[in-house]
Motif scaffolding. Structure first.
Motif, mmCIF file in Angstrom:
data_model
loop_
_atom_site.group_PDB
_atom_site.id
_atom_site.type_symbol
_atom_site.label_atom_id
_atom_site.label_comp_id
_atom_site.label_asym_id
_atom_site.label_seq_id
_atom_site.Cartn_x
_atom_site.Cartn_y
_atom_site.Cartn_z
ATOM 1 N N GLY A 1 0.870 4.465 36.831
ATOM 2 C CA GLY A 1 1.986 4.154 36.206
ATOM 3 C C GLY A 1 2.885 2.931 37.027
ATOM 4 O O GLY A 1 2.487 2.799 37.955
ATOM 5 N N SER B 1 -1.847 4.707 30.734
ATOM 6 C CA SER B 1 -1.568 5.817 31.781
ATOM 7 C C SER B 1 -2.358 7.003 31.331
ATOM 8 O O SER B 1 -2.218 8.013 32.266
ATOM 9 N N ASP C 1 6.603 2.982 36.997
ATOM 10 C CA ASP C 1 7.470 3.551 36.508
ATOM 11 C C ASP C 1 8.933 3.100 36.850
ATOM 12 O O ASP C 1 8.917 2.557 38.009
ATOM 13 N N LEU D 1 4.051 5.824 31.642
ATOM 14 C CA LEU D 1 3.907 7.268 32.544
ATOM 15 C C LEU D 1 5.182 8.085 32.430
ATOM 16 O O LEU D 1 5.700 8.731 31.626
ATOM 17 N N THR D 2 6.098 7.383 33.310
ATOM 18 C CA THR D 2 7.396 8.106 33.515
ATOM 19 C C THR D 2 8.540 7.041 33.583
ATOM 20 O O THR D 2 8.016 5.839 33.956
ATOM 21 N N ASN E 1 -2.337 11.388 27.718
ATOM 22 C CA ASN E 1 -1.232 12.089 27.402
ATOM 23 C C ASN E 1 -1.505 13.429 26.781
ATOM 24 O O ASN E 1 -0.805 14.176 26.097
ATOM 25 N N ALA F 1 7.407 5.730 28.230
ATOM 26 C CA ALA F 1 7.098 6.771 28.977
ATOM 27 C C ALA F 1 6.859 8.318 28.571
ATOM 28 O O ALA F 1 7.434 8.370 27.388
ATOM 29 N N GLY F 2 5.785 8.669 28.854
ATOM 30 C CA GLY F 2 5.386 10.159 28.089
ATOM 31 C C GLY F 2 6.357 11.253 28.759
ATOM 32 O O GLY F 2 6.553 12.112 28.183
ATOM 33 N N GLY G 1 1.257 10.782 30.252
ATOM 34 C CA GLY G 1 1.538 9.347 29.777
ATOM 35 C C GLY G 1 0.514 8.834 28.858
ATOM 36 O O GLY G 1 -0.504 9.254 28.693
#
Length: 538
Positions: A292, A501, A294, A453-454, A504, A476-477, A497
């Motif tokens: 990620g 990423s 992030d 990702l985040t 998921n 972002a997941g 994510g």
């Protein structure tokens, strides 16, 4: 089938190891025991210890002169034996009642949460250079993975098709046919324990390839599983090289890959599987979480103190070696002076050193390769002063361990190298944007990297939160509002994510387990037809 209540998170009952507590004294004694007893760590194939003679030394990240032990690596011969043992174990394990399988992991969770806790906390701290707090949340997450996965599996097995008049319909939730390869990362003991066991819980058999830098802590997980009653061959612990692994990935009975690691490695593994797809008995399931880039994104209505505190927690805990760690930040001009003042005051208070000293906030990065990579990004920033201003930290010291200072850099280029590439270290790059360019900068944040990702948004204005939630929907997941983008709790923030990423398939949630199951629908007719003619024929 019995009724099962939703588990409680072990992460809500962390041991604090406060001064004077008996838990602290036990931990310090265990850390000293680990220091004095380097181990010879074999492979574990079919439940048997296998010493291959091909070994690597395991060094302590914050004291590279210290030897944790030597680990034996698997070669092609050991991998062939692992596949053979796995397929042999599959015959009984895949048909065992699911609650008998689940009982192994329930026992392992309870043992880890109690009688094995201190031993494993000390191993995590020593091998991964984690503070007691980071080690506790890591161990608690594995306890939660095992408990919640049993709960979710119970729910899945109860999911059955609808019934019709004169028929009985049911799902046979079968495991996959063949074996699964689990490739696990260095940074989370919990992920290392979850990736091989989530498929195994579903009735599958697994070859587990742990990261070479953390073979000590990961070996203890494998020992615990066998002690908890995991039958020989269900999970085979085989650290192997990439060259040997290609043969395993092309085996016709490969049924799946469960992966956490870098995007580049995941891409290579998937390409290997894709190039052999016509040779497999079944299409392998590919589940992966990679990296990620992030973000923490602040609106002008954000609390600058809360923003600063979460930048530090999200960016520097575990030395920034979390795939969810805050790595880029977007701060409006009106907030920046207060945020910068907070960072300049607080970052120097972060102490860095051996994690056995319980007064330290940060340990070292995992190994020399990681150290060199992070240092390379810091050198790049220093060599491009027109684009980057080093505000805090930036020091690197590998004289004894692999230490990198918590670092804050300001950039004038929101699409530059340090804003787009995953560094995986304690480095936060900040872009200060005009207050009136909020939506424009949100779109910039979404488009800046290939990762998703985040991410987090900080704001007091509800409309600003709603706008960020909409414009960053696919960025972002795991999306956080007024919180750092790290620290997902099993069952409450299922993790994963998309984009580059990963796939998921949320770890620690029911949908991940369905990837390791292949439902067979069974229809039973209670009164079979005795006339082939349809009514319209007369």
């Amino acid at each position: 089938m019995w009724k099962m209540d939703r588990p409680k998170n072990d992460a809500d009952a962390l041991v604090t190891y406060g001064p004077g507590s008996p838990e602290r004294e036990r931990l310090l004694a265990e850390l000293e025991r680990v220091r004095k007893t380097p181990l010879e760590l074999p492979c574990l194939i079919g439940g048997e210890k296998v010493y291959t003679g091909k070994t690597i030394p395991l060094r302590v990240p914050h004291d590279a002169t210290r030897l944790l032990g030597n680990a034996h690596l698997a070669g092609s011969r050991e991998l062939e034996a692992a596949v053979e043992n796995a397929l042999k174990a599959w015959k009984d394990w895949s048909t065992a009642p699911w609650y008998q399988r689940a009982a192994v992991f329930q026992r392992a969770a309870d043992m880890l949460a109690t009688v094995r806790r201190t031993e494993h906390i000390a191993a995590i701290m020593t091998n991964l250079s984690k503070t007691p707090f980071e080690a506790e949340i890591d161990l608690a997450e594995l306890v939660d993975f095992w408990r919640f996965n049993v709960f979710y599996l119970h729910e899945i097995y109860q999911e059955q098709p609808l019934q019709g008049q004169g028929e009985i319909n049911r799902f046979d939730w079968r495991p996959l046919e063949g074996f699964i390869v689990a490739v696990t990362p260095f940074n989370f003991y919990s992920i290392a324990g979850n990736l091989p066991t989530a498929p195994a819980m579903c009735g599958n058999v697994v070859l587990w390839k742990p990261a070479k830098s953390v073979l000590y802590a990961n070996y203890l997980i494998m020992e615990l599983l066998l002690e908890a009653g995991l039958p020989p061959g269900v999970v085979n612990y085989v650290p192997f090289s990439s060259a040997d692994g290609a043969t395993v990935l092309r085996h016709p009975l490969l049924s799946g890959l469960h992966f956490t690691g870098s995007y580049a490695t995941f891409l290579t593994l998937w390409q290997t599987i894709g190039s052999s797809v016509e040779h497999y008995r079944s299409f392998p399931r590919v589940v992966g979480e990679t990296g990620g880039k992030d973000f923490i994104f602040a609106h002008a209505s954000a609390d600058p103190i809360a923003l600063g505190a979460n930048l530090l927690r999200g960016g520097f805990e575990l030395q920034g070696q979390k795939c969810s760690a805050a790595s880029r930040a977007y701060v409006p001009e009106s907030l920046w002076s207060n945020v910068e003042e907070y960072l300049r005051r607080e970052v120097p208070l972060i102490s860095m050193g051996p994690v056995e000293d319980l007064g330290n906030t940060m340990g070292a990065v995992i190994d020399e390769e990681a150290f060199r990579k992070i240092k390379g990004y810091l050198d790049y920033a220093r060599n491009h002063p027109e684009e980057y201003t080093l505000l805090l930290g930036g020091g690197c010291d590998d004289r004894k361990g692999w230490f990198v200072e918590p670092t804050v850099i300001r950039t004038s280029n929101p699409r530059g190298k340090l804003m787009t590439e995953e560094i995986f270290g304690p480095v936060i790059t900040v872009y200060v944007y005009p207050d009136d360019a909020y939506e424009e900068t949100l779109r910039l944040c979404d488009a800046t990297t290939e990762y998703a990702l985040t991410g987090a948004v900080f704001a007091g204005d509800r409309a600003a939160i709603a706008t960020a939630e909409c414009l960053l929907r696919h960025a972002a997941g795991n999306f956080y509002i007024n919180d750092k983008p790290t620290g997902a709790v099993v069952g409450r923030q299922p993790f994963g994510g998309s984009r580059h990423s990963g796939t998921n398939d949320k770890a620690g949630f029911w949908n991940n387990l369905t990837r390791w199951l292949s439902p067979r629908n069974i229809k039973e007719t209670t009164v079979p037809a005795t006339n082939w003619r349809r009514p319209f024929l007369g």
